[in-house]
Design a protein around this motif. Structure first.
Motif, PDB file in Angstrom:
ATOM      1  N   ILE A   1       0.820  -1.217   0.000  1.00  0.00           N
ATOM      2  CA  ILE A   1       0.000   0.000   0.000  1.00  0.00           C
ATOM      3  C   ILE A   1       0.855   1.268   0.000  1.00  0.00           C
ATOM      4  N   ASN A   2       2.170   1.108   0.026  1.00  0.00           N
ATOM      5  CA  ASN A   2       3.094   2.254  -0.010  1.00  0.00           C
ATOM      6  C   ASN A   2       4.149   2.022  -1.091  1.00  0.00           C
ATOM      7  N   CYS A   3       3.678   1.780  -2.295  1.00  0.00           N
ATOM      8  CA  CYS A   3       4.579   1.376  -3.373  1.00  0.00           C
ATOM      9  C   CYS A   3       5.563   2.490  -3.736  1.00  0.00           C
ATOM     10  N   PHE A   4       6.817   2.103  -3.892  1.00  0.00           N
ATOM     11  CA  PHE A   4       7.830   3.034  -4.401  1.00  0.00           C
ATOM     12  C   PHE A   4       8.036   2.792  -5.896  1.00  0.00           C
ATOM     13  N   ASP A   5       8.325   1.518  -6.246  1.00  0.00           N
ATOM     14  CA  ASP A   5       8.413   1.152  -7.661  1.00  0.00           C
ATOM     15  C   ASP A   5       8.300  -0.363  -7.778  1.00  0.00           C
ATOM     16  N   SER A   6       8.481  -0.865  -8.986  1.00  0.00           N
ATOM     17  CA  SER A   6       8.297  -2.301  -9.241  1.00  0.00           C
ATOM     18  C   SER A   6       9.368  -3.161  -8.591  1.00  0.00           C
ATOM     19  N   ASN A   7      10.398  -2.551  -8.038  1.00  0.00           N
ATOM     20  CA  ASN A   7      11.452  -3.313  -7.356  1.00  0.00           C
ATOM     21  C   ASN A   7      11.130  -3.565  -5.885  1.00  0.00           C
ATOM     22  N   ASP A   8      10.031  -3.030  -5.396  1.00  0.00           N
ATOM     23  CA  ASP A   8       9.616  -3.308  -4.013  1.00  0.00           C
ATOM     24  C   ASP A   8       9.501  -4.828  -3.802  1.00  0.00           C
ATOM     25  N   LYS A   9       9.869  -5.260  -2.613  1.00  0.00           N
ATOM     26  CA  LYS A   9       9.865  -6.715  -2.342  1.00  0.00           C
ATOM     27  C   LYS A   9       9.496  -6.951  -0.887  1.00  0.00           C
ATOM     28  N   MET A  10       8.759  -8.016  -0.648  1.00  0.00           N
ATOM     29  CA  MET A  10       8.385  -8.407   0.715  1.00  0.00           C
ATOM     30  C   MET A  10       8.455  -9.924   0.852  1.00  0.00           C
ATOM     31  N   ARG A  11       8.846 -10.385   2.026  1.00  0.00           N
ATOM     32  CA  ARG A  11       8.804 -11.805   2.372  1.00  0.00           C
ATOM     33  C   ARG A  11       8.538 -11.912   3.870  1.00  0.00           C
ATOM     34  N   PHE A  12       8.165 -13.130   4.338  1.00  0.00           N
ATOM     35  CA  PHE A  12       7.822 -13.271   5.756  1.00  0.00           C
ATOM     36  C   PHE A  12       8.121 -14.679   6.264  1.00  0.00           C
ATOM     37  N   LYS A  13       8.210 -14.753   7.595  1.00  0.00           N
ATOM     38  CA  LYS A  13       8.209 -16.017   8.338  1.00  0.00           C
ATOM     39  C   LYS A  13       7.002 -15.986   9.259  1.00  0.00           C
ATOM     40  N   THR A  14       6.496 -17.158   9.639  1.00  0.00           N
ATOM     41  CA  THR A  14       5.332 -17.162  10.519  1.00  0.00           C
ATOM     42  C   THR A  14       5.248 -18.454  11.321  1.00  0.00           C
TER      43      THR A  14
END
Length: 240
Positions: free
Chosen positions: A154-167
């Protein structure tokens, strides 16, 4: 000097006597005692109807195989009560040749407030009771629940934005920690909604996420917790 030696010997004898009497073994004067507690861990809601059966056995006489055993007619049965508790106390035979086994039956368990499907969490089927140091048992269960899951940048900077997670679920794995989890999710790249789905067969409890976001070349990491409850549609939105 003679008086000091006498005092020293007296203290040694007294210490040995205290050690002997404080480390008594289970026998007909000292019962085997332990408790069973059954509950939903995140709410403390008791679970009644967990059945236990304790049997007595010994190695067969004149048998050369350690696995050859024979059971006596001793049997002790009971259930966890409406408070989810059972307090067990019984007198063992004095001979250490006799050993004790406890079996669990979960087919008639009842929740005080929940009626949804559930999963038992690492519940033992049976155990061998240690005569000298019997363990207490904690029986845990988690109701199933529904989850609406969404990952959105929801706070995009550009197409290189990346997210990953552990749970992990704190109520399923109470001793877990992110430092012991080496596997991350797949990378979610770009902007807008990366993933969205629903499930009606998730375990309830406190679901913890460690989220790592890469944006404009900077990496930030934070923790988010979602309390998943039965009977409702839980929203787990990872918005970053």
């Amino acid at each position: 000097m003679h008086y000091q030696k006498y005092i020293h010997r007296t203290l040694v004898v007294v210490g040995l006597l205290l050690l002997i009497f404080s480390c008594h073994k289970a026998d007909k004067k000292h019962p085997i005692q332990f408790t069973i507690k059954s509950h939903i861990p995140y709410s403390g809601e008791p679970i009644s109807g967990v059945k236990y059966t304790i049997t007595e056995y010994r190695s067969k006489k004149f048998s050369k195989k350690l696995s050859d055993i024979e059971y006596t007619d001793f049997k002790l049965e009971g259930y966890t009560n409406t408070n989810g508790l059972a307090v067990i106390s019984f007198l063992p035979k004095k001979s250490l040749d006799y050993m004790y086994r406890i079996d669990f039956d979960y087919s008639k368990i009842q929740f005080s407030g929940s009626s949804e499907d559930y999963s038992l969490i690492n519940a033992p089927a049976y155990d061998l009771i240690n005569r000298d140091n019997p363990r207490d048992y904690e029986i845990r269960a988690l109701p199933h629940c529904s989850v609406h899951f969404k990952i959105e940048n929801i706070n995009c900077f550009d197409s290189n934005d990346k997210m990953r997670f552990k749970t992990f679920n704190m109520d399923e794995f109470p001793n877990q920690s992110f430092q012991y989890i080496s596997v991350w999710s797949n990378d979610f790249n770009g902007c807008a909604v990366n993933l969205e789905n629903t499930s009606n067969d998730m375990l309830s409890g406190r679901k913890v996420y460690q989220i790592e976001v890469t944006r404009n070349g900077q990496v930030t990491t934070y923790i988010d917790t979602f309390f998943l409850q039965p009977g409702i549609m839980n929203e787990v939105f990872l918005e970053y």
